[in-house]
Design an enzyme around this catalytic site. Structure first.
Site, short mmCIF file in Angstrom:
data_model
loop_
_atom_site.label_atom_id
_atom_site.label_comp_id
_atom_site.label_asym_id
_atom_site.label_seq_id
_atom_site.Cartn_x
_atom_site.Cartn_y
_atom_site.Cartn_z
N PHE A 135 0.76 -1.07 -0.05
CA PHE A 135 0.22 0.03 0.01
C PHE A 135 0.92 1.12 -0.11
O PHE A 135 1.73 1.32 1.01
CB PHE A 135 -0.78 0.16 1.16
CG PHE A 135 -1.74 1.19 1.02
CD1 PHE A 135 -2.87 1.26 0.35
CD2 PHE A 135 -1.75 2.37 1.79
CE1 PHE A 135 -4.12 2.14 0.19
CE2 PHE A 135 -2.49 3.44 1.62
CZ PHE A 135 -3.68 3.43 0.74
N ASP A 151 9.12 2.52 2.21
CA ASP A 151 8.16 3.22 2.42
C ASP A 151 7.87 3.12 3.92
O ASP A 151 7.45 2.02 4.28
CB ASP A 151 6.82 2.90 1.50
CG ASP A 151 5.54 3.54 1.90
OD1 ASP A 151 5.38 4.14 3.15
OD2 ASP A 151 4.69 3.43 1.06
N LYS A 207 2.52 9.74 8.25
CA LYS A 207 1.48 9.30 9.22
C LYS A 207 1.74 10.03 10.77
O LYS A 207 1.37 10.84 11.15
CB LYS A 207 1.20 7.82 9.34
CG LYS A 207 0.42 7.44 8.20
CD LYS A 207 -0.24 6.07 8.54
CE LYS A 207 -1.12 5.89 7.45
NZ LYS A 207 -0.89 4.97 6.22
C1 LIG Z 1 -1.07 5.12 4.82
C2 LIG Z 1 0.06 4.74 3.98
C3 LIG Z 1 0.40 5.74 2.72
C4 LIG Z 1 -0.48 6.83 2.25
O1 LIG Z 1 -0.42 7.75 3.48
P1 LIG Z 1 -1.62 8.72 2.90
O2 LIG Z 1 -1.28 9.95 4.10
O3 LIG Z 1 -2.95 8.42 3.32
O4 LIG Z 1 -1.39 9.60 1.75
C5 LIG Z 1 1.38 5.20 2.10
N1 LIG Z 1 2.29 4.10 2.51
C6 LIG Z 1 2.04 3.42 3.58
C7 LIG Z 1 3.07 2.43 3.92
C8 LIG Z 1 0.68 3.77 4.50
O5 LIG Z 1 0.57 3.03 5.48
#
Ligand SMILES: *Cc1c(COP(=O)(O)O)cnc(C)c1O
Length: 390
Positions: free
Chosen positions: A123, A210, A239
């Site tokens: 994700f 990420d 986050k």
């Molecule tokens: C939540 C998340 C995203 C996206 O972040 P947003 O602030 O909602 O755009 C990207 N990568 C990972 C691993 C995430 O958990």
């Protein structure tokens, strides 16, 4: 717009791991706004810093130097060993920056159609590039045409990555979560990142991590890659970085930090004084309150307690996690548990249909963690019994 199937509750106040709804009912928050409120809700030190910053200067523009942004960049680089930072406002934007950086880097090397290797169940966000990089049909369906330039392989499979490289000469980077969050709290082999680093080095690719969900202390280290000997070329954060004030960051090391030149990328809000004050204060609180040690200790004891108490229960497939990113996988869809937990005054999340995901604030106290353990174990046991009987 109708983008969320919302639960029938609205919160109006928070304190630490606790939230209160409009009727004054109290809930234990084991979701933290999805890994955002790492320092808990309404932290007095953050509230004070934000009030002061709001009364001083909220926003200027990246047309000028932003001293608070420079301070935050230096702090993040010192903590991570990275060299340069681009600031934005979300995880998706941080990953967009990483994807653009990798493509531009490829073009500079004469690769006209740069490809990025991404993982199944990954994700990375909801923008067009990041939903293309995401490994979930649910996220992508209906938004075709997707972008080109991505090759997908299974998670936790280094040979599959090497295999793509052996026939695809357009690969420029690997984008991967050190622990998958939305994908069901997937914990790879200990050697996974090291294996990826080696393949990237052998092929001259960028290793892009990420850490939007697993970074900022949640895994028990500042960044999840610090559990290994690996150093990434690019790392994305969001986050937990601003404790709820939107701030994202794309960090890069060495050559990767030199790719963007003036005009290549930008953001109006990115790295404004207010957001940077939130991030700087968040980092100071994580450090001063030793929240990483707490995440390690309480995370380990929660993981142990779940493993113990759910052992041998038919329907519990696996208990896994790192620090305070915890997953309990069942053998059947269990989305109904979220509402059952809510009724018991506990916020939990279910991801990938059948994985209970717990992301409590790193400030959680042992007694509060015990309450999460007791409630979740009871809910899971009842849920599985009820379904087995039916
Ligand atoms: C939540 C998340 C995203 C996206 O972040 P947003 O602030 O909602 O755009 C990207 N990568 C990972 C691993 C995430 O958990």
């Amino acid at each position: 717009m109708d983008t969320y199937a919302r639960l029938p509750v609205g919160f109006v106040r928070g304190e630490g791991v606790w939230l209160w709804d409009e009727n004054g009912r109290r809930y234990l928050d084991a979701v933290s706004g999805i890994a955002v409120a790492g320092i808990g809700h309404a932290h007095p030190r953050l509230a004070k810093a934000l009030a002061e910053q709001a009364a001083t200067l909220i926003h200027t523009s990246n047309l000028y130097r932003v001293p608070k942004q420079e301070e935050l960049a230096e702090r993040l680089c010192a903590l991570s060993g990275m060299d340069k930072v681009f600031f934005c406002n979300s995880g998706a934007e941080a990953n967009e920056a990483a994807i653009k950086l990798a493509r531009l880097w490829g073009h500079r090397k004469g690769i006209e159609i740069p490809n990025i290797i991404v993982m199944e169940k990954a994700f990375h966000g909801r923008t067009m590039a990041t939903l293309t990089a995401t490994g979930s049909r649910k996220v992508q369906a209906g938004f075709e045409p997707l972008l080109t330039g991505f090759a997908r392989v299974p998670y936790n499979d280094v040979p599959a990555v090497a295999q793509v490289g052996s026939h695809n000469k357009n690969v420029v980077a690997v984008l991967v979560e050190p622990y998958q969050g939305e994908g069901g709290v997937q914990v790879p082999e200990k050697s996974y990142l090291e294996g990826l680093r080696k393949v990237c080095d052998e092929n001259g690719w960028l290793l892009m991590l990420d850490e939007v969900q697993c970074g900022l202390g949640r895994s028990g280290k500042w960044f999840a890659f610090q559990h290994t000997s690996v150093k990434p070329d690019v790392m994305t954060l969001a986050k937990g970085l601003g404790s709820g004030v939107p701030v994202g960051a794309c960090l890069a090391a060495g050559e990767a930090g030199e790719v963007f030149k003036p005009g290549n990328h930008g953001s109006t809000f990115g790295g404004q004084p207010f957001a940077c004050a939130a991030a700087l204060t968040t980092l100071a609180i994580i450090e001063d309150e030793r929240l990483m040690a707490r995440a390690t200790d309480i995370g380990a004891s929660m993981l142990g307690a779940f493993a113990d108490r759910l052992k041998g229960i038919v329907g519990v497939t696996q208990v896994r996690g790192q620090g305070l990113l915890l997953g309990i996988e069942l053998d059947r869809p269990c989305g109904d548990l979220v509402k059952a937990a809510l009724e018991r005054g506990l916020l939990i999340n279910v991801t990938s249909d059948n994985v209970i995901r717990l992301l409590p604030p790193l400030t959680i106290k042992p007694a509060e963690a015990q309450q999460v353990i007791d409630t979740v174990c009871d809910l899971v046991t009842r849920f599985l019994c009820a379904r087995s009987a039916a």
